[in-house]
Design a protein around this motif. Structure first.
Motif, short mmCIF file in Angstrom:
data_model
loop_
_atom_site.label_atom_id
_atom_site.label_comp_id
_atom_site.label_asym_id
_atom_site.label_seq_id
_atom_site.Cartn_x
_atom_site.Cartn_y
_atom_site.Cartn_z
N TYR A 86 0.88 -1.18 0.00
CA TYR A 86 0.00 0.00 0.00
C TYR A 86 0.90 1.21 0.00
N GLY A 87 0.79 2.05 -1.01
CA GLY A 87 1.70 3.19 -1.12
C GLY A 87 3.11 2.67 -1.37
N ASN A 88 4.12 3.39 -0.87
CA ASN A 88 5.48 3.01 -1.17
C ASN A 88 6.12 2.12 -0.12
N ASP A 89 5.63 2.26 1.13
CA ASP A 89 6.42 1.57 2.15
C ASP A 89 5.62 0.64 3.07
N PHE A 90 4.32 0.44 2.77
CA PHE A 90 3.61 -0.54 3.59
C PHE A 90 3.50 -1.85 2.82
N HIS A 91 4.36 -2.79 3.18
CA HIS A 91 4.45 -4.06 2.49
C HIS A 91 3.41 -5.01 3.10
N VAL A 92 2.22 -5.05 2.49
CA VAL A 92 1.12 -5.71 3.18
C VAL A 92 1.07 -7.22 2.93
N LEU A 93 1.49 -7.66 1.75
CA LEU A 93 1.59 -9.11 1.50
C LEU A 93 3.03 -9.43 1.10
N ARG A 94 3.64 -10.40 1.78
CA ARG A 94 5.06 -10.68 1.54
C ARG A 94 5.24 -12.13 1.13
N ASP A 95 5.64 -12.33 -0.13
CA ASP A 95 5.96 -13.66 -0.64
C ASP A 95 4.92 -14.72 -0.27
N ILE A 96 3.66 -14.42 -0.60
CA ILE A 96 2.61 -15.38 -0.26
C ILE A 96 2.62 -16.56 -1.24
N ASP A 97 2.78 -17.76 -0.69
CA ASP A 97 2.62 -18.99 -1.46
C ASP A 97 1.48 -19.77 -0.84
N LEU A 98 0.48 -20.08 -1.67
CA LEU A 98 -0.67 -20.78 -1.10
C LEU A 98 -1.40 -21.46 -2.24
N SER A 99 -1.78 -22.70 -2.03
CA SER A 99 -2.67 -23.28 -3.03
C SER A 99 -3.86 -23.92 -2.33
N VAL A 100 -5.01 -23.70 -2.94
CA VAL A 100 -6.27 -24.13 -2.35
C VAL A 100 -6.88 -25.17 -3.27
N ALA A 101 -7.21 -26.33 -2.70
CA ALA A 101 -7.80 -27.39 -3.52
C ALA A 101 -9.29 -27.13 -3.70
N LYS A 102 -9.83 -27.72 -4.76
CA LYS A 102 -11.25 -27.57 -5.01
C LYS A 102 -12.04 -28.16 -3.84
N GLY A 103 -13.02 -27.39 -3.34
CA GLY A 103 -13.85 -27.86 -2.24
C GLY A 103 -13.22 -27.68 -0.87
N GLU A 104 -12.01 -27.17 -0.84
CA GLU A 104 -11.35 -27.01 0.47
C GLU A 104 -11.95 -25.85 1.25
N ARG A 105 -11.98 -26.00 2.58
CA ARG A 105 -12.50 -24.93 3.44
C ARG A 105 -11.36 -24.42 4.31
N ILE A 106 -11.04 -23.16 4.12
CA ILE A 106 -9.87 -22.60 4.81
C ILE A 106 -10.30 -21.45 5.70
N VAL A 107 -9.81 -21.42 6.92
CA VAL A 107 -10.02 -20.29 7.80
C VAL A 107 -8.70 -19.55 7.95
N ILE A 108 -8.76 -18.24 7.76
CA ILE A 108 -7.55 -17.42 7.89
C ILE A 108 -7.72 -16.54 9.12
N CYS A 109 -6.74 -16.56 10.01
CA CYS A 109 -6.82 -15.70 11.18
C CYS A 109 -5.49 -14.98 11.36
N GLY A 110 -5.49 -14.05 12.28
CA GLY A 110 -4.28 -13.28 12.52
C GLY A 110 -4.65 -11.93 13.10
N PRO A 111 -3.67 -11.22 13.65
CA PRO A 111 -3.98 -9.91 14.23
C PRO A 111 -4.40 -8.92 13.16
N SER A 112 -5.02 -7.81 13.58
CA SER A 112 -5.45 -6.83 12.57
C SER A 112 -4.22 -6.19 11.94
N GLY A 113 -4.35 -5.93 10.63
CA GLY A 113 -3.22 -5.38 9.89
C GLY A 113 -2.25 -6.45 9.41
#
Lengths: 368, 247
Positions: B15-42
């Protein structure tokens, strides 16, 4: 602990306020010292002014079209005779006297169309078609030149038909333009955005009078010799461009107020940009700025009186023309002004009430 | 194993020049898979799922949804959005339209269904979220829980293959969370691919095939709910879990 059953209390209607005239007066008009003083002051003013106004406007007034009687009553009574004498000139300007029935019908058609268009029942696609017919009738009657009707060029149009024509057409044209400009100012495309910003800022930086002057006197200088565009048309375009710039900012205010989530939801559902604007964003944004837009419409109606300076004699101009050309009646301008003020008021007040009705309609159906 | 329906490869976003919001995300989701994502805000969890239907654009890396790579190409975005439904924290229902109109709008204008068919489908989905009797009301006349169920039904009307939930219960009164989670649980049993950003750990345990924990734009840990809650590996995850489960 003892077992307790929750017993909900059934809702009851709010108490009806019952009080007599005395308590009401005390609460609303004499509740404290400043309020009492203000009340007495206004009552005193009313007692002082209203009888005088009543005498001037009615009992002492002259209604006959006689300049001598009016002179005699000067200072004590109003001279409504000026209206009796000049109303055709005020209402229709320099339109040929014997042909003024055409202007009257044309105006009635136009006003009738506007009224009909305000009724929800008639918001159907065919309304546009009827508008085209109505405009054809209007211009047919005003221009004439067929079926035995004398041809009347636009420089002889005047009075109420001209006011109604300029106001209606500039409103009908400026509104969509303003929406387009407001959307353009928020566009992601730099070219479109720049053009819209420049347009709004340029137009807002100059007075309407100078736009009218340019439309009327300077524009022809830039045209190839021999070509001419009717001054009425040029002025109409000038007013439209001017008012659309102001209204665009009102509309933009409404667009800003729509939460970002609405656009995101529309995107997520796969709606295209135009579908989202048309179905989701604009209906909400415009509903929010109805008072502001109606403000502009009312201002536009009254601003048409400025076209006098480029020699188009609409209602105000026709009134001045009628009195200035006749030294017998020239002293009674105030009464003539009150007459046209009343006409302006009828139109503007109707618009204002209509705006309230629309607001009410839009808000009652959506919330609890 | 079948081809995954969503793949992130080294996806980065700022976001902008210096807020690196996603860093080297590797993820694969299979068909029909149910994923919950959690984590602190931001931590970037909302941004992550919002990249999937391109409400946010990623700047580096490859993101493929159902075989289509997301780029600046409008056609690709259009195609992906047809397959992906989304439910927002703030519902984002259209307040000037009735519940039924909210549901039929996209099928009629995007899916080009005739009005009658669109309404049939809408009522079907409203039944599915048990709220058909409210079809004629305006969204603001409904409770928060009802509104969110309408929002779920609206997304389902386009028969998406993937459903994204962005903190669907965070704006709800406690009494209404359950009715929304029940609907989501039911949906999870029907084979649709689900990605859900939520802090409802009970829901995660009951429904998720995999729980992903994010912090500072990175995927810190991913595991089955059982392993994730009972045997978290990283200290950061332990710390987070102790905070949200500890009270």
């Amino acid at each position: 602990m003892e077992h307790a059953t929750f017993q909900p209390i059934a809702p009851r209607p709010a108490p009806v306020r019952t009080e007599g005239v005395g308590p009401w007066l005390k609460r609303n008009l004499f509740s404290n010292l400043p309020s009492t003083v203000a009340t007495l002051l206004f009552v005193a003013m009313a007692v002082w002014w209203l009888p005088a106004l009543f005498n001037w406007g009615l009992t002492q007034a002259v209604f006959a079209a006689s300049a001598d009687q009016c002179q005699a009553a000067r200072g004590s009574g109003a001279c409504w005779g000026v209206v009796t004498e000049k109303y055709r000139l005020i209402l229709f300007g320099r339109f040929p006297y014997d042909e003024q029935w055409r202007a009257l019908i044309a105006t009635a058609v136009m006003v009738g169309m506007v009224v009909v268009s305000c009724v929800r029942l008639f918001w159907k696609p065919w309304l546009g078609l009827i508008w085209l017919v109505a405009l054809a009738v209007f211009f047919g009657l005003m221009f004439g030149g067929f079926a035995g009707m004398e041809f009347v060029a636009t420089d002889r149009w005047g009075g109420l038909p001209l006011t109604v024509l300029l106001a209606t057409l500039s409103i009908v044209l400026a509104f969509p333009l303003s929406v387009a400009v407001a959307l353009g100012r928020r566009s992601n495309m730099p070219a479109i955005k720049t053009v819209c910003v420049l347009y709004v800022e340029l137009i807002r930086g100059v007075p309407l009078i100078s736009v009218l002057f340019m439309a009327s006197f300077m524009f022809p200088l830039f045209m190839p010799p021999g070509t001419s565009i009717d001054v009425l048309l040029r002025v109409l375009v000038g007013i439209t461009l001017f008012q659309a710039a102001y209204m665009a900012e009102t509309v933009r205010g409404g667009l800003q107020a729509i939460p970002k989530g609405q656009q995101e939801a529309a995107d997520t559902l796969g709606l295209s940009y135009w579908q989202a604007q048309r179905k989701i964003i604009l209906p909400q944004a415009l509903a929010m700025v109805v008072p502001g837009i109606m403000n502009s419409f009312i201002a536009m109606f009254k601003d048409t009186s400025l076209v006098t300076i480029v020699s188009l004699y609409e209602l105000t101009g026709a009134m001045s023309l009628a009195l200035n050309s006749d030294s017998d009646w020239r002293p009674f301008k105030i009464e003539a002004y009150i007459f046209i003020a009343a006409i302006y008021f009828v139109f503007c007040f109707s618009m204002s009430r209509y705006s309230l009705w629309i607001e009410h309609r839009l808000s009652t159906s959506k919330n609890r | 194993m079948t081809e995954p329906i969503i793949t992130f490869e080294k996806v980065n976003k700022w976001y902008g020049n210096d807020f690196h919001v996603l860093r080297d995300i590797d993820l694969s989701v299979a068909k029909g898979e149910r994923i919950v994502i959690c984590g602190p805000s931001g931590s970037g969890k909302s941004t992550l799922i919002r990249c999937i239907n391109r409400l946010e654009e990623h700047q580096q890396g490859t993101l493929k949804v159902d075989g289509v790579e997301l780029t600046d190409d409008v056609k690709a975005v259009e195609q992906v959005r047809k397959e992906v439904g989304m439910v927002f924290q703030q519902f984002n229902l259209f307040p000037h339209l009735t519940v039924l109109e909210n549901l039929t709008l996209a099928p009629m204008w995007v899916g080009k269904l005739p009005k009658k068919e669109a309404e049939e489908r809408a009522l079907q989905q409203l039944n599915r979220v048990r709220i058909a009797e409210q079809a004629g009301k305006y969204p603001l006349q409904l409770s928060g829980g009802q509104q969110q169920r309408v929002a779920i039904a609206r997304a389902l009307c386009l028969t998406p293959k993937i459903m994204l939930f962005d903190e669907p219960t965070s704006a709800l009164d406690p009494e209404m969370i359950k009715e929304v989670l029940d609907v989501m649980t039911e949906l999870a049993g029907q084979g649709i691919t689900m990605l859900c950003v939520t802090h409802e750990m009970g829901f995660a345990k009951a429904v998720a095939d995999r729980v992903i924990f994010m912090d500072q734009g990175q995927i810190v840990e991913e595991n089955t709910p059982h392993e994730f809650f009972d045997n978290p590996k990283s200290d950061r995850t332990k710390d987070f879990l102790s905070k949200i489960l500890g009270h």
